[in-house]
Design a protein around this motif. Structure first.
Motif, mmCIF file in Angstrom:
data_model
loop_
_atom_site.group_PDB
_atom_site.id
_atom_site.type_symbol
_atom_site.label_atom_id
_atom_site.label_comp_id
_atom_site.label_asym_id
_atom_site.label_seq_id
_atom_site.Cartn_x
_atom_site.Cartn_y
_atom_site.Cartn_z
ATOM 1 N N ALA A 423 76.639 -18.413 16.053
ATOM 2 C CA ALA A 423 77.380 -18.701 17.277
ATOM 3 C C ALA A 423 77.794 -20.171 17.353
ATOM 4 O O ALA A 423 76.987 -21.068 17.088
ATOM 5 N N VAL A 424 79.042 -20.432 17.701
ATOM 6 C CA VAL A 424 79.538 -21.779 17.965
ATOM 7 C C VAL A 424 80.382 -21.758 19.227
ATOM 8 O O VAL A 424 80.955 -20.731 19.599
ATOM 9 N N ASN A 425 80.464 -22.902 19.876
ATOM 10 C CA ASN A 425 81.244 -23.046 21.100
ATOM 11 C C ASN A 425 82.478 -23.893 20.810
ATOM 12 O O ASN A 425 82.655 -24.403 19.692
ATOM 13 N N PHE A 426 83.332 -24.050 21.808
ATOM 14 C CA PHE A 426 84.461 -24.960 21.671
ATOM 15 C C PHE A 426 83.949 -26.399 21.645
ATOM 16 O O PHE A 426 82.825 -26.695 22.054
ATOM 17 N N GLY A 427 84.804 -27.314 21.175
ATOM 18 C CA GLY A 427 84.359 -28.670 20.887
ATOM 19 C C GLY A 427 84.619 -29.680 21.975
ATOM 20 O O GLY A 427 85.159 -29.388 23.048
ATOM 21 N N SER A 428 84.257 -30.925 21.685
ATOM 22 C CA SER A 428 84.169 -31.981 22.692
ATOM 23 C C SER A 428 85.511 -32.520 23.167
ATOM 24 O O SER A 428 85.554 -33.313 24.101
ATOM 25 N N HIS A 429 86.602 -32.151 22.537
ATOM 26 C CA HIS A 429 87.914 -32.609 23.004
ATOM 27 C C HIS A 429 88.555 -31.622 23.976
ATOM 28 O O HIS A 429 89.697 -31.807 24.377
ATOM 29 N N SER A 430 87.818 -30.598 24.360
ATOM 30 C CA SER A 430 88.338 -29.606 25.299
ATOM 31 C C SER A 430 88.418 -30.183 26.701
ATOM 32 O O SER A 430 87.624 -31.041 27.090
ATOM 33 N N SER A 431 89.373 -29.689 27.487
ATOM 34 C CA SER A 431 89.483 -30.096 28.887
ATOM 35 C C SER A 431 89.079 -28.969 29.830
ATOM 36 O O SER A 431 88.993 -29.184 31.038
ATOM 37 N N GLN A 432 88.829 -27.773 29.311
ATOM 38 C CA GLN A 432 88.346 -26.652 30.121
ATOM 39 C C GLN A 432 86.921 -26.310 29.690
ATOM 40 O O GLN A 432 86.605 -26.289 28.501
ATOM 41 N N GLY A 433 86.066 -26.049 30.662
ATOM 42 C CA GLY A 433 84.677 -25.737 30.370
ATOM 43 C C GLY A 433 84.509 -24.400 29.676
ATOM 44 O O GLY A 433 85.279 -23.467 29.882
ATOM 45 N N THR A 498 78.450 -29.837 32.307
ATOM 46 C CA THR A 498 78.869 -31.233 32.317
ATOM 47 C C THR A 498 79.804 -31.454 31.129
ATOM 48 O O THR A 498 79.429 -31.235 29.992
ATOM 49 N N LEU A 499 81.027 -31.864 31.403
ATOM 50 C CA LEU A 499 81.987 -32.150 30.345
ATOM 51 C C LEU A 499 81.898 -33.622 29.973
ATOM 52 O O LEU A 499 81.822 -34.491 30.834
ATOM 53 N N HIS A 500 81.899 -33.890 28.695
ATOM 54 C CA HIS A 500 81.937 -35.271 28.243
ATOM 55 C C HIS A 500 82.528 -35.321 26.859
ATOM 56 O O HIS A 500 82.599 -34.326 26.149
ATOM 57 N N ASP A 501 82.941 -36.488 26.426
ATOM 58 C CA ASP A 501 83.601 -36.686 25.134
ATOM 59 C C ASP A 501 82.907 -37.841 24.430
ATOM 60 O O ASP A 501 83.237 -38.988 24.641
ATOM 61 N N ASP A 502 81.907 -37.511 23.607
ATOM 62 C CA ASP A 502 81.135 -38.551 22.906
ATOM 63 C C ASP A 502 81.879 -39.033 21.675
ATOM 64 O O ASP A 502 82.319 -38.217 20.903
#
Length: 502
Positions: A423-433, A498-502
């Protein structure tokens, strides 16, 4: 290792397993430290830019369909008529030669054809700057050892199905060489070919392909039933469909487009139409791009549903059943294959990611049931709209979502259910949760996935028709700082996003 996490997901109740996503290629335990660092750097460097390359369509849609392609019009009073009959075909046209049961069109014009041949063929052999329109009006042609319709030379040939007509073309199961061209289809064209009109055509290829153009294949109307031992519809440079009804049973791909001599060619565009595919190979395979803007596409059986370097879906309703991947973006271009062979050692013997491979879903409704990966990009994945529902493999060796470089979601609805091991999720550059949940136990087929907001309002509900223990859910209502309850079968988890872009 470059650590990138899309979400910090906190379990607030129920004590259930809640997992944040690894924003990389595969579960980290499958790669050593050096490989993880290399992959992380690629994601960090490219995710914000290359993922958007799926917008760079290789298809110029403004020039796909000419007025003549779309109209299928002809004046019956001005047509040259050819009447087919075993041993006695006739015509009043000086531009037609008849030798036994082989009818050869030698001059530009519009030809209305009626009748039947038990073992014969129509050949078009005109100047390279000349166009020919063939109107099939109740035609039944079988060729035991060749193509019932063979375009040897022309600028372009239109095969028009007369209104309310029923037509049949078949090969008897073998192809004998007539000249330097390797004829291997029921309709075989060395040059551009357009199928249009409002009638019906049945194509039976006991050997070889159904319809082949060695240049561009355009279809703008008609009702087609194609059964082929190999590919159903094939355009070496391109296949473009404006409309029509298609039922294709193929021993290889239902629709295929690739040019072994030109790695800039090979694409498929579908504007509208109704499609039903039963394929031993892929539903649609193209070297460069598949672009679906509308229509209803059912891939009832396939190895992979859609496969190309770029896959753009902006509209339509698409249902895919696949024994391998549902949608697969992979770069098979000649230059890339050579580069991969040189660079494969940089990835520990594994195949190098494809930076120019992209999947972009911006509209439409997509449903996938795959026994491989549901959606698999060897490069980048982007979702900006539409509705996407994925059933991944029931085997833990594949995932509902899989990508090698980056995955971004900026809009639309996604429910992707599969096995937690991959399983993988969408990545950190996404703007929708988006939320990734791994359940404690396998949830049975028929379980519901329901997303509620903090007030208990239902935001999303979907039935998972396959056993699974992992699901990715995303919709526009998932916002930064929101608290949600995700019900997955018998289990329920509260999460804060919590959305963030590390």
């Amino acid at each position: 290792m470059v650590n990138q996490y899309r979400f910090i997901l906190a379990a607030l109740a129920m004590g259930l397993l809640l997992t944040a996503c690894n924003d990389g290629m595969q579960p980290a335990q499958q790669m050593d430290a050096a490989q993880r660092e290399t992959v992380g750097e690629i994601i960090n460097n490219n995710a914000g830019n290359s993922v958007f390359e799926s917008d760079r369509s290789v298809i110029n849609t403004e020039k796909l369909f000419s007025k003549r392609d779309l109209s299928g019009a002809y004046d019956e009073d001005e047509c040259s008529v050819i009447t087919l009959r075993d041993g006695g075909s006739t015509t009043g046209s000086k531009g037609v030669e008849i030798a036994g049961d082989v009818v050869t069109i030698k001059e530009e014009g519009v030809y209305l054809i009626e009748g039947a041949l038990t073992n014969g063929m129509i050949i078009v052999d005109v100047g390279k700057e000349q166009k020919v329109q063939i109107v099939l009006n109740g035609v039944n042609i079988k060729s035991d050892t060749s193509a019932p319709i063979y375009v040897k030379q022309a600028d372009k040939v239109f095969v028009t199905l007369a209104d309310k007509s029923e037509n049949m073309l078949a090969n008897g199961g073998s192809f004998v060489e007539l000249d330097d061209n390797h004829i291997d289809a029921v309709i075989f064209s060395k040059d551009d070919l357009t199928l249009n009109g409002t009638g019906s055509l049945t194509v039976l290829a006991l050997k070889g392909h159904g319809v082949v153009s060695k240049n561009d294949l355009v279809i703008t109307g008609g009702n087609y039933k194609i059964t082929a031992a190999s590919h159903g519809l094939s355009g070496k440079d391109s296949v473009a469909v404006a409309n029509g009804s298609f039922r294709v049973t193929a021993g290889k791909d239902a629709i295929h487009s690739a040019n072994d001599d030109d790695d800039t060619a090979g694409w498929v565009y579908i504007a509208d139409g109704t499609f039903f595919f039963d394929a031993q190979g892929d539903g649609i395979e193209a070297l460069n791009e598949i672009n679906i803007a509308g229509g209803t596409l059912t891939v009832a059986k396939s190895d992979e549903g859609l496969e190309a370097r770029l896959i753009n879906i902006s509209g339509g309703t698409i249902d895919i059943t696949a024994s391998d991947d549902g949608i697969n973006a992979t770069d098979k271009r000649i230059s890339t294959q050579e580069a991969e062979a040189e660079n494969v050692q940089d990835f520990g013997g594994k195949k190098a990611p494809h930076n120019d491979a992209n999947i972009h879903i911006s509209g439409g409704v997509v449903r996938i049931d795959a026994e491989g990966d549901g959606i698999d990009s060897n490069g980048h994945l982007m979702v900006s709209g539409g509705e996407t529902y994925v059933l991944g493999s029931s085997d833990d060796g594949d995932g509902a979502l899989d990508y090698d470089l980056s995955a971004v979601i900026t809009g639309g609805i996604v429910v992707a259910a599969g096995q937690s091991n991959m399983a993988v999720n969408f990545g950190s550059h996404s703007s929708q949760g988006s939320i990734l949940i791994n359940s404690v136990s396998q949830q049975q087929a028929g379980s519901e996935v329901i997303l509620l907001d903090a007030d208990g309002k239902e935001l999303l509900a979907h039935t998972i028709e396959k056993s699974c223990d992992s699901v990715v859910v995303s919709c526009p209502a998932i916002v930064d700082g929101g608290t949600y309850t995700l019900k997955m079968g018998t289990e329920e988890t509260k999460v804060m996003v919590t959305l963030h872009d590390d």
